[in-house]
Design a protein around this motif. Sequence first.
Motif, PDB file in Angstrom:
ATOM      1  N   ASP A  32       0.824  -1.216   0.000  1.00 33.95           N
ATOM      2  CA  ASP A  32       0.000   0.000   0.000  1.00 33.95           C
ATOM      3  C   ASP A  32       0.853   1.259   0.000  1.00 33.95           C
ATOM      4  OD1 ASP A  32       0.848   0.038   2.713  1.00 33.95           O
ATOM      5  OD2 ASP A  32      -1.086   0.709   3.441  1.00 33.95           O
ATOM      6  N   ARG A  33       0.212   2.322  -0.452  1.00 29.60           N
ATOM      7  CA  ARG A  33       0.799   3.668  -0.409  1.00 29.60           C
ATOM      8  C   ARG A  33      -0.087   4.492   0.502  1.00 29.60           C
ATOM      9  NH1 ARG A  33       4.330   5.330  -4.665  1.00 29.60           N
ATOM     10  NH2 ARG A  33       4.849   3.570  -5.991  1.00 29.60           N
ATOM     11  N   TRP A  34       0.532   5.286   1.334  1.00 31.74           N
ATOM     12  CA  TRP A  34      -0.210   6.052   2.317  1.00 31.74           C
ATOM     13  C   TRP A  34      -0.692   7.367   1.723  1.00 31.74           C
ATOM     14  CZ3 TRP A  34       4.002   5.277   6.596  1.00 31.74           C
ATOM     15  CH2 TRP A  34       4.131   3.914   6.842  1.00 31.74           C
ATOM     16  N   PRO A  35      -1.764   7.917   2.248  1.00 33.90           N
ATOM     17  CA  PRO A  35      -2.325   9.167   1.716  1.00 33.90           C
ATOM     18  C   PRO A  35      -1.302  10.314   1.686  1.00 33.90           C
ATOM     19  CG  PRO A  35      -3.812   8.204   3.324  1.00 33.90           C
ATOM     20  CD  PRO A  35      -2.533   7.408   3.382  1.00 33.90           C
ATOM     21  N   GLU A  36      -1.431  11.127   0.659  1.00 29.68           N
ATOM     22  CA  GLU A  36      -0.626  12.343   0.491  1.00 29.68           C
ATOM     23  C   GLU A  36       0.871  12.078   0.438  1.00 29.68           C
ATOM     24  OE1 GLU A  36      -1.906  15.242   3.375  1.00 29.68           O
ATOM     25  OE2 GLU A  36      -4.019  14.763   2.986  1.00 29.68           O
ATOM     26  N   GLY A  37       1.272  10.893  -0.030  1.00 28.60           N
ATOM     27  CA  GLY A  37       2.694  10.577  -0.186  1.00 28.60           C
ATOM     28  C   GLY A  37       3.448  10.447   1.120  1.00 28.60           C
ATOM     29  N   ALA A  38       2.731  10.138   2.204  1.00 26.34           N
ATOM     30  CA  ALA A  38       3.361  10.066   3.527  1.00 26.34           C
ATOM     31  C   ALA A  38       4.238   8.833   3.707  1.00 26.34           C
ATOM     32  CB  ALA A  38       2.291  10.093   4.622  1.00 26.34           C
ATOM     33  N   GLY A  39       4.023   7.796   2.906  1.00 19.52           N
ATOM     34  CA  GLY A  39       4.818   6.596   3.059  1.00 19.52           C
ATOM     35  C   GLY A  39       4.265   5.447   2.260  1.00 19.52           C
ATOM     36  N   ALA A  40       4.835   4.271   2.500  1.00 18.37           N
ATOM     37  CA  ALA A  40       4.425   3.065   1.796  1.00 18.37           C
ATOM     38  C   ALA A  40       4.637   1.868   2.695  1.00 18.37           C
ATOM     39  CB  ALA A  40       5.236   2.897   0.513  1.00 18.37           C
ATOM     40  N   GLY A  41       3.787   0.851   2.526  1.00 21.27           N
ATOM     41  CA  GLY A  41       3.879  -0.366   3.322  1.00 21.27           C
ATOM     42  C   GLY A  41       4.284  -1.552   2.486  1.00 21.27           C
ATOM     43  N   PHE A  42       5.069  -2.425   3.091  1.00 18.78           N
ATOM     44  CA  PHE A  42       5.584  -3.624   2.431  1.00 18.78           C
ATOM     45  C   PHE A  42       5.350  -4.833   3.311  1.00 18.78           C
ATOM     46  CE2 PHE A  42       8.121  -0.143   0.868  1.00 18.78           C
ATOM     47  CZ  PHE A  42       8.334  -0.423  -0.461  1.00 18.78           C
ATOM     48  N   THR A  43       5.378  -5.999   2.699  1.00 16.83           N
ATOM     49  CA  THR A  43       5.417  -7.247   3.446  1.00 16.83           C
ATOM     50  C   THR A  43       6.643  -8.031   3.012  1.00 16.83           C
ATOM     51  OG1 THR A  43       4.027  -8.383   1.824  1.00 16.83           O
ATOM     52  CG2 THR A  43       2.912  -7.420   3.748  1.00 16.83           C
ATOM     53  N   PHE A  44       7.101  -8.879   3.917  1.00 15.25           N
ATOM     54  CA  PHE A  44       8.201  -9.784   3.628  1.00 15.25           C
ATOM     55  C   PHE A  44       7.630 -11.040   2.991  1.00 15.25           C
ATOM     56  CE2 PHE A  44       9.874  -7.047   6.854  1.00 15.25           C
ATOM     57  CZ  PHE A  44      11.228  -6.956   6.584  1.00 15.25           C
ATOM     58  N   GLU A  45       8.470 -11.766   2.310  1.00 17.63           N
ATOM     59  CA  GLU A  45       8.043 -12.992   1.635  1.00 17.63           C
ATOM     60  C   GLU A  45       7.390 -13.967   2.606  1.00 17.63           C
ATOM     61  OE1 GLU A  45      10.110 -16.725  -0.710  1.00 17.63           O
ATOM     62  OE2 GLU A  45      11.083 -14.768  -0.785  1.00 17.63           O
ATOM     63  N   ASN A  46       7.948 -14.084   3.823  1.00 18.15           N
ATOM     64  CA  ASN A  46       7.399 -15.032   4.787  1.00 18.15           C
ATOM     65  C   ASN A  46       6.208 -14.478   5.554  1.00 18.15           C
ATOM     66  OD1 ASN A  46       8.462 -13.287   6.693  1.00 18.15           O
ATOM     67  ND2 ASN A  46      10.146 -14.629   7.252  1.00 18.15           N
ATOM     68  N   GLY A  47       5.908 -13.187   5.385  1.00 13.51           N
ATOM     69  CA  GLY A  47       4.741 -12.574   5.991  1.00 13.51           C
ATOM     70  C   GLY A  47       4.793 -12.382   7.492  1.00 13.51           C
ATOM     71  N   GLU A  48       5.968 -12.520   8.109  1.00 12.24           N
ATOM     72  CA  GLU A  48       6.060 -12.425   9.564  1.00 12.24           C
ATOM     73  C   GLU A  48       5.964 -11.002  10.098  1.00 12.24           C
ATOM     74  OE1 GLU A  48       9.410 -14.543  11.076  1.00 12.24           O
ATOM     75  OE2 GLU A  48       8.614 -16.469  10.460  1.00 12.24           O
ATOM     76  N   ALA A  49       6.298 -10.009   9.321  1.00 16.06           N
ATOM     77  CA  ALA A  49       6.258  -8.620   9.797  1.00 16.06           C
ATOM     78  C   ALA A  49       6.070  -7.699   8.603  1.00 16.06           C
ATOM     79  CB  ALA A  49       7.552  -8.264  10.540  1.00 16.06           C
ATOM     80  N   GLY A  50       5.680  -6.483   8.882  1.00 16.63           N
ATOM     81  CA  GLY A  50       5.567  -5.472   7.844  1.00 16.63           C
ATOM     82  C   GLY A  50       6.714  -4.485   7.951  1.00 16.63           C
ATOM     83  N   LEU A  51       6.922  -3.752   6.889  1.00 22.50           N
ATOM     84  CA  LEU A  51       7.939  -2.708   6.875  1.00 22.50           C
ATOM     85  C   LEU A  51       7.311  -1.481   6.246  1.00 22.50           C
ATOM     86  CD1 LEU A  51      11.654  -2.909   6.140  1.00 22.50           C
ATOM     87  CD2 LEU A  51      10.298  -1.299   4.819  1.00 22.50           C
ATOM     88  N   GLY A  52       7.451  -0.341   6.900  1.00 20.04           N
ATOM     89  CA  GLY A  52       6.920   0.901   6.373  1.00 20.04           C
ATOM     90  C   GLY A  52       8.025   1.890   6.091  1.00 20.04           C
ATOM     91  N   LEU A  53       7.951   2.532   4.945  1.00 20.01           N
ATOM     92  CA  LEU A  53       8.837   3.658   4.633  1.00 20.01           C
ATOM     93  C   LEU A  53       8.052   4.918   4.932  1.00 20.01           C
ATOM     94  CD1 LEU A  53      10.340   2.535   1.206  1.00 20.01           C
ATOM     95  CD2 LEU A  53      11.294   2.196   3.505  1.00 20.01           C
ATOM     96  N   VAL A  54       8.627   5.789   5.728  1.00 19.97           N
ATOM     97  CA  VAL A  54       7.971   7.022   6.128  1.00 19.97           C
ATOM     98  C   VAL A  54       8.721   8.197   5.508  1.00 19.97           C
ATOM     99  CG1 VAL A  54       7.218   8.441   8.061  1.00 19.97           C
ATOM    100  CG2 VAL A  54       7.282   5.951   8.309  1.00 19.97           C
ATOM    101  N   LYS A  55       8.012   8.988   4.711  1.00 19.26           N
ATOM    102  CA  LYS A  55       8.614  10.147   4.042  1.00 19.26           C
ATOM    103  C   LYS A  55       8.916  11.220   5.081  1.00 19.26           C
ATOM    104  CE  LYS A  55       9.431  13.062   0.539  1.00 19.26           C
ATOM    105  NZ  LYS A  55      10.294  14.042   1.162  1.00 19.26           N
ATOM    106  N   VAL A  56      10.185  11.657   5.128  1.00 16.14           N
ATOM    107  CA  VAL A  56      10.624  12.717   6.030  1.00 16.14           C
ATOM    108  C   VAL A  56      11.327  13.808   5.219  1.00 16.14           C
ATOM    109  CG1 VAL A  56      10.843  11.199   8.046  1.00 16.14           C
ATOM    110  CG2 VAL A  56      12.811  11.534   6.539  1.00 16.14           C
ATOM    111  N   GLU A  57      11.358  15.000   5.763  1.00 14.94           N
ATOM    112  CA  GLU A  57      12.009  16.119   5.069  1.00 14.94           C
ATOM    113  C   GLU A  57      13.526  16.049   5.158  1.00 14.94           C
ATOM    114  OE1 GLU A  57      10.490  18.402   3.134  1.00 14.94           O
ATOM    115  OE2 GLU A  57       8.695  17.221   3.482  1.00 14.94           O
TER     116      GLU A  57
END
Length: 134
Positions: A32-57
Amino acid sequence: MKLRVGGIFIPVTDLERSIEWYMECLNLKLVDRWPEGAGAGFTFENGEAGLGLVKVETKQPTEFRVSSRYQNCYYNFEPENVQEMHQFLKGRGVKVTEIEDHGPMEGFDFFDPDGNPFSAVRDKPQSPYYHPFQ
């Protein structure tokens, strides 16, 4: 009570560049992509945890000082094969350190496009943290 890591969040200054890098270099699936370009969400192949990229200045610290000569990153990744991941990242031009043997584990450090440091470590069977990949 059962507990596991739900997700980790990494600050990035260029979201689109980072999305591509994390998909290509860490084989993460963009979910997924977060509203207003705030970040994006990922999953790992094994699905054990998520990873989020958070847009910062501006670049944010992703490591802490252990001593005057040593810093430690907040996150590490556990590949099934350390040597294979090392070669894979080197082949994509990612800045990596040499693989080091730390007794019960081996690993190396690598850096994303923002210079965020990470470790790739694999515990050996004699380590109390070892668990085989399923």
